[in-house]
Write an enzyme that holds these catalytic residues in place. Structure first.
Site, PDB file in Angstrom:
ATOM      1  N   GLN A 192       0.847  -1.200   0.000  1.00 53.31           N
ATOM      2  CA  GLN A 192       0.000   0.000   0.000  1.00 53.31           C
ATOM      3  C   GLN A 192       0.876   1.241   0.000  1.00 53.31           C
ATOM      4  O   GLN A 192       0.384   2.351  -0.062  1.00 53.31           O
ATOM      5  CB  GLN A 192      -0.871   0.021   1.262  1.00 53.31           C
ATOM      6  N   ASP A 197       6.119   4.908  -1.369  1.00 55.85           N
ATOM      7  CA  ASP A 197       7.455   5.492  -1.196  1.00 55.85           C
ATOM      8  C   ASP A 197       8.527   4.907  -2.102  1.00 55.85           C
ATOM      9  O   ASP A 197       9.641   5.444  -2.178  1.00 55.85           O
ATOM     10  CB  ASP A 197       7.894   5.388   0.275  1.00 55.85           C
ATOM     11  N   HIS A 205      -1.451   1.570  -4.308  1.00 56.98           N
ATOM     12  CA  HIS A 205      -1.873   2.967  -4.167  1.00 56.98           C
ATOM     13  C   HIS A 205      -1.023   3.945  -4.963  1.00 56.98           C
ATOM     14  O   HIS A 205      -1.074   5.149  -4.725  1.00 56.98           O
ATOM     15  CB  HIS A 205      -1.886   3.354  -2.674  1.00 56.98           C
ATOM     16  N   GLY A 211       2.826  -4.388   8.923  1.00 56.49           N
ATOM     17  CA  GLY A 211       2.823  -2.930   9.098  1.00 56.49           C
ATOM     18  C   GLY A 211       1.641  -2.216   8.490  1.00 56.49           C
ATOM     19  O   GLY A 211       1.774  -1.104   8.004  1.00 56.49           O
TER      20      GLY A 211
HETATM   21  P1  NAD Z   1      -1.272   3.078   8.753  1.00 54.56           P
HETATM   22  O1  NAD Z   1      -0.509   4.354   8.941  1.00 54.56           O
HETATM   23  O2  NAD Z   1      -2.743   3.126   8.859  1.00 54.56           O
HETATM   24  O3  NAD Z   1      -0.781   1.986   9.802  1.00 54.56           O
HETATM   25  C1  NAD Z   1       0.558   1.702  10.001  1.00 54.56           C
HETATM   26  C2  NAD Z   1       0.649   0.408  10.790  1.00 54.56           C
HETATM   27  O4  NAD Z   1       2.021   0.068  10.920  1.00 54.56           O
HETATM   28  C3  NAD Z   1       0.069   0.516  12.210  1.00 54.56           C
HETATM   29  O5  NAD Z   1      -0.786  -0.585  12.422  1.00 54.56           O
HETATM   30  C4  NAD Z   1       1.312   0.453  13.088  1.00 54.56           C
HETATM   31  O6  NAD Z   1       1.049  -0.220  14.317  1.00 54.56           O
HETATM   32  C5  NAD Z   1       2.258  -0.359  12.231  1.00 54.56           C
HETATM   33  N1  NAD Z   1       3.685  -0.128  12.490  1.00 54.56           N
HETATM   34  C6  NAD Z   1       4.295   0.987  12.960  1.00 54.56           C
HETATM   35  N2  NAD Z   1       5.629   0.800  13.041  1.00 54.56           N
HETATM   36  C7  NAD Z   1       5.866  -0.460  12.589  1.00 54.56           C
HETATM   37  C8  NAD Z   1       7.041  -1.242  12.417  1.00 54.56           C
HETATM   38  N3  NAD Z   1       8.250  -0.755  12.721  1.00 54.56           N
HETATM   39  N4  NAD Z   1       6.924  -2.505  11.933  1.00 54.56           N
HETATM   40  C9  NAD Z   1       5.699  -3.005  11.623  1.00 54.56           C
HETATM   41  N5  NAD Z   1       4.552  -2.320  11.770  1.00 54.56           N
HETATM   42  C10 NAD Z   1       4.638  -1.060  12.235  1.00 54.56           C
HETATM   43  O7  NAD Z   1      -0.782   2.478   7.378  1.00 54.56           O
HETATM   44  P2  NAD Z   1      -1.533   1.651   6.245  1.00 54.56           P
HETATM   45  O8  NAD Z   1      -2.312   0.548   6.857  1.00 54.56           O
HETATM   46  O9  NAD Z   1      -0.511   1.363   5.236  1.00 54.56           O
HETATM   47  O10 NAD Z   1      -2.609   2.649   5.634  1.00 54.56           O
HETATM   48  C11 NAD Z   1      -2.327   4.001   5.404  1.00 54.56           C
HETATM   49  C12 NAD Z   1      -2.402   4.453   3.961  1.00 54.56           C
HETATM   50  O11 NAD Z   1      -1.458   5.500   3.863  1.00 54.56           O
HETATM   51  C13 NAD Z   1      -1.982   3.469   2.913  1.00 54.56           C
HETATM   52  O12 NAD Z   1      -2.770   3.687   1.820  1.00 54.56           O
HETATM   53  C14 NAD Z   1      -0.547   3.853   2.549  1.00 54.56           C
HETATM   54  O13 NAD Z   1      -0.360   3.807   1.144  1.00 54.56           O
HETATM   55  C15 NAD Z   1      -0.470   5.311   2.897  1.00 54.56           C
HETATM   56  N6  NAD Z   1       0.852   5.676   3.467  1.00 54.56           N
HETATM   57  C16 NAD Z   1       2.003   5.278   2.832  1.00 54.56           C
HETATM   58  C17 NAD Z   1       3.229   5.590   3.362  1.00 54.56           C
HETATM   59  C18 NAD Z   1       4.454   5.116   2.654  1.00 54.56           C
HETATM   60  O14 NAD Z   1       4.444   4.962   1.432  1.00 54.56           O
HETATM   61  N7  NAD Z   1       5.543   4.845   3.377  1.00 54.56           N
HETATM   62  C19 NAD Z   1       3.316   6.323   4.547  1.00 54.56           C
HETATM   63  C20 NAD Z   1       2.129   6.737   5.161  1.00 54.56           C
HETATM   64  C21 NAD Z   1       0.899   6.389   4.618  1.00 54.56           C
END
Ligand code: NAD
Length: 250
Positions: free
Chosen positions: A102, A105, A120, A189
């Site tokens: 999802q 990045d 996404h 995650g």
């Molecule tokens: P979310 O932000 O809703 O949830 C993140 C999850 O990761 C939480 O359940 C948290 O407990 C867990 N987490 C935190 N640190 C962790 C670690 N070190 N190891 C494992 N798990 C960990 O994210 P989501 O469910 O991906 O949904 C959010 C939406 O936002 C998605 O559509 C995503 O594409 C987007 N998003 C993407 C990025 C990215 O590309 N890096 C960043 C932020 C949001």
């Protein structure tokens, strides 16, 4: 962390031929990319839900691009972590291995994952709002905000699926097929709130797959998984990998 749980996960994976993985923002947290729902995900007091929408872009494209510019800065400075690296390695270890993310990045690809479905979109791609053409764009910071199409002059938007928009069927269909056909799905995650991504593990379980979840805390999916590994992806995935090597997978 209970080592028997790690061992259990390694044994399930050892028996698997077809492995699918679903990742969310949490796998990139240890690379320094904030998740949306953590406090570090806020930008100028805006919530992601107020910026990552077609309505926000129609109202104020400059503001939305400024937010993506900020996010590009963070992601551009980030490096893949050991969680991304293990998943890239496993692509060569299992007979069939598919990664559904999802995340936008691009860190999975930078870690070397090839068989990758970006549900996404990708923060390093733009899409013309008139012609729909998608192009890579690695400018950070962007020189002109909001950027325009070099071909027709219309506004460019981030090639990202925003809240309230549909996913590209060309990406979603293979994700559903992968989920329906795998022996094991790892769910890493993700808060398991965002649909339809959150339904993929349940579809896999319905089709008989084992589910392994890695997350510091429980999610709505946790009651349905076979093994829940509480903790950080960048620590737990290398531990499972060591467990697999001990059992005999390279
Ligand atoms: P979310 O932000 O809703 O949830 C993140 C999850 O990761 C939480 O359940 C948290 O407990 C867990 N987490 C935190 N640190 C962790 C670690 N070190 N190891 C494992 N798990 C960990 O994210 P989501 O469910 O991906 O949904 C959010 C939406 O936002 C998605 O559509 C995503 O594409 C987007 N998003 C993407 C990025 C990215 O590309 N890096 C960043 C932020 C949001």
């Amino acid at each position: 962390m209970d080592t028997t749980q790690i061992q259990q996960a390694a044994e399930i994976l050892h028996r698997a031929q077809r492995v699918a993985v679903l990742t969310g923002a949490g796998i990139s947290a240890e690379s320094g990319v904030p998740t949306f729902r953590g406090k570090d995900g806020l930008w100028k007091q805006f919530r992601a839900e107020d910026l990552a929408t077609p309505e926000a872009f129609a109202r104020d494209p400059k503001l939305v691009w400024e937010w993506y510019n900020w996010r590009r800065g963070i992601v551009g400075r980030a490096e893949p972590n050991p969680g991304h690296t293990v998943l890239a390695k496993w692509e060569k270890v299992f007979p069939e291995f598919g990664l559904i993310t999802q995340n936008v990045d691009g860190l999975h690809a930078r870690a070397g994952s090839l068989n990758l479905l970006e549900l996404h979109g990708n923060i390093w791609k733009t899409r013309c709002t008139r012609e729909e053409t998608v192009a890579e764009n690695f400018e950070s910071p962007l020189k002109i905000i909001p950027p325009t199409c070099p071909n027709c002059g219309a506004l460019l938007r981030p090639h990202i699926v925003w809240f309230g928009e549909s996913l590209d069927p060309g990406v979603l269909q293979p994700a559903f097929s992968l989920s329906a056909q795998c022996d094991v799905m790892l769910v890493i995650g993700t808060s398991a709130f965002v649909q339809p991504a959150a339904s993929l593990p349940l579809q896999a379980a319905d089709a008989g797959a084992k589910l392994i979840e890695i997350n510091p805390g429980p999610t709505p999916l946790t009651p349905f998984v076979d093994v829940f590994l509480p903790g950080k992806a960048g620590e737990i995935l290398p531990e499972i990998d060591r467990g697999l090597i001990q059992i005999g997978r390279p």
